[in-house]
Design an enzyme around this catalytic site. Structure first.
Site, PDB file in Angstrom:
ATOM      1  N   HIS A 143      -1.816 -15.719  -7.200  1.00  0.00           N
ATOM      2  CA  HIS A 143      -1.778 -16.519  -8.424  1.00  0.00           C
ATOM      3  C   HIS A 143      -0.649 -15.945  -9.269  1.00  0.00           C
ATOM      4  O   HIS A 143      -0.666 -14.762  -9.597  1.00  0.00           O
ATOM      5  CB  HIS A 143      -3.103 -16.457  -9.175  1.00  0.00           C
ATOM      6  N   ASP A 193       1.249 -15.860 -12.604  1.00  0.00           N
ATOM      7  CA  ASP A 193       1.343 -16.145 -14.038  1.00  0.00           C
ATOM      8  C   ASP A 193       2.760 -15.846 -14.493  1.00  0.00           C
ATOM      9  O   ASP A 193       3.117 -14.704 -14.767  1.00  0.00           O
ATOM     10  CB  ASP A 193       0.338 -15.283 -14.821  1.00  0.00           C
ATOM     11  N   ASP A 212      -6.652 -22.292 -12.199  1.00  0.00           N
ATOM     12  CA  ASP A 212      -6.883 -21.596 -13.465  1.00  0.00           C
ATOM     13  C   ASP A 212      -6.716 -22.465 -14.701  1.00  0.00           C
ATOM     14  O   ASP A 212      -6.455 -21.953 -15.782  1.00  0.00           O
ATOM     15  CB  ASP A 212      -5.937 -20.392 -13.556  1.00  0.00           C
TER      16      ASP A 212
END
Length: 313
Positions: free
Chosen positions: A19, A21, A131
Site C-alpha cells: 500500500h 501512501d 483504504d
C-alpha cells in the site's frame, strides 16, 4: 507427519501487495526515494524466483510514473513483469477517497489509470479500494462503466450491514459487482516471521481470524503494508505451513484466481445496496470532510469550472 490436502480445508489465497501512501507519511520526493529501492528489490526478487507469481502494486498507476521518473533505465524490466501478469497494475491512477471528491473526478481517475495500463499491456480488472474512508453507494455503477464487475474493499463494512465479507453489491441504477472485504485491513498478515514454525503459527492465526465472516471456503489473506519491504520469503514457506497443519490450505494467489472460485457460488451470495460507513472494525476518519477546507473548496471550484463549463463550451 505430512498432511494431505482435504476438501474440508478452507483455501487461503495469499495476496502479496504494497500500500503506497504517496503523500501521507512524508513528502512526494521522500516517497520516490523509498519507491526506487522498493521497486528494485521487488523486480530483482521476482526475476530470481519464478515461484513469486504475482504482486499487487496498490492498483494505482501513479506509482509507475513516480518510479520511472527516477529510474527510466528500468522501464523494460518493469514492462516485462507487467506483461507476464506478475506485477499487477491499475485500474486507478491514484487511490482516492471516494466520499470527498465528485463522480467526475473518480471517472477521470479510472480513465487515466486504464490508459496508463494499456501502455504497459495489462490492467487488473478489480476495483481494489484498500483504504478509502468509507465506501460510496455508487461505486458499482462507476466500476461497471469501465467493464469492471469485481471489487475488494476495507473500511466501512461490518456484519451489521451485510452478514458476510463476500456479497453482491448493487447501485441504485442496477449496476452490480461481486465484492470481497478485508475485514481486518490490508495489513492483517504483514511482517510474517521467517522461521518456519513461527511462520506457520502466525499465518494460521491470521487466517483463522480472516475466516470469521466468510461466506465460503475460499478466503483472501493480504500480505503487505504501507511502504514496507517486500516479504519475498513468504511464498517459499507456504508449503511448510501446508504440511504441518490440516486446518487450511495456503496458496500463492491473485485477485483473479480468488474471484474465479468465488464466482462459482456468486448466486448464493447476499445482496447489499447502499454506502458503507460503519466504523465497528475500522476508523473511517470523519474529520477528513472538514480538514484543509481551503484546499477542498479550491478543488471543487476547479472541478466545476473544467467539467461543467469549459469542456462543454
Amino acid at each position: 507427519m505430512l498432511w494431505g490436502y482435504s476438501r474440508l480445508m478452507k483455501t487461503i489465497h495469499l495476496i502479496q501487495h504494497t500500500h503506497w501512501d504517496r503523500e501521507w507519511y512524508f513528502t512526494e520526493n521522500d516517497s520516490k526515494a523509498l519507491l526506487y529501492y522498493f521497486m528494485d528489490d521487488l523486480m530483482s526478487r521476482m526475476e530470481q524466483d519464478i515461484n513469486i507469481e504475482s504482486f499487487v502494486l496498490d492498483a494505482q498507476t501513479v506509482v509507475l510514473d513516480d518510479y520511472l521518473q527516477v529510474a527510466p533505465e528500468h522501464k523494460e524490466r518493469l514492462e516485462k513483469l507487467i506483461k507476464e501478469n506478475r506485477i499487477l497494475i491499475g485500474p486507478w491512477y491514484t487511490q482516492t477517497d471516494f466520499l470527498t471528491v465528485g463522480a467526475e473526478s473518480i471517472t477521470r481517475n479510472l480513465l487515466l489509470g486504464v490508459s496508463d495500463c494499456e501502455k504497459f499491456g495489462q490492467t487488473m480488472k478489480v476495483g481494489y479500494v484498500p483504504d478509502s474512508f468509507g465506501q460510496s453507494a455508487q461505486l458499482p455503477m462507476l466500476l461497471n462503466q469501465f467493464n469492471i464487475d469485481r471489487a475488494v474493499i476495507w473500511r466501512g463494512w461490518s456484519e451489521r450491514l451485510v452478514a458476510n465479507t463476500e456479497f453482491q453489491w448493487q447501485s441504485q441504477d442496477g449496476s452490480q459487482i461481486t465484492t470481497a472485504v478485508f475485514p481486518w485491513g490490508y495489513g492483517c498478515s504483514k511482517w510474517l516471521p521467517t522461521d518456519p514454525v513461527s511462520f506457520t503459527e502466525a499465518i494460521t492465526s491470521n487466517a483463522r481470524k480472516q475466516c470469521q465472516f466468510a461466506a465460503g471456503d475460499h478466503i483472501m489473506l493480504p500480505n503487505g503494508n504501507d511502504q514496507s519491504p517486500f516479504e519475498f520469503q513468504v511464498v517459499s514457506l507456504l508449503e511448510q505451513a501446508n504440511q504441518t497443519q490440516d486446518e487450511f490450505h495456503f496458496i500463492n494467489s491473485s485477485f483473479d484466481n480468488y474471484f474465479k472460485t468465488l464466482n462459482t457460488s456468486a448466486s448464493t451470495l447476499s445482496h447489499f445496496t447502499g454506502e458503507m460507513l460503519d466504523p465497528k472494525y475500522m476508523r473511517i476518519h470523519r474529520g477528513i470532510f472538514s480538514t484543509r477546507m481551503d484546499i477542498k473548496l479550491a478543488n471543487e471550484k476547479l472541478e466545476t469550472l473544467v467539467s461543467r463549463y469549459l469542456e462543454p463550451y
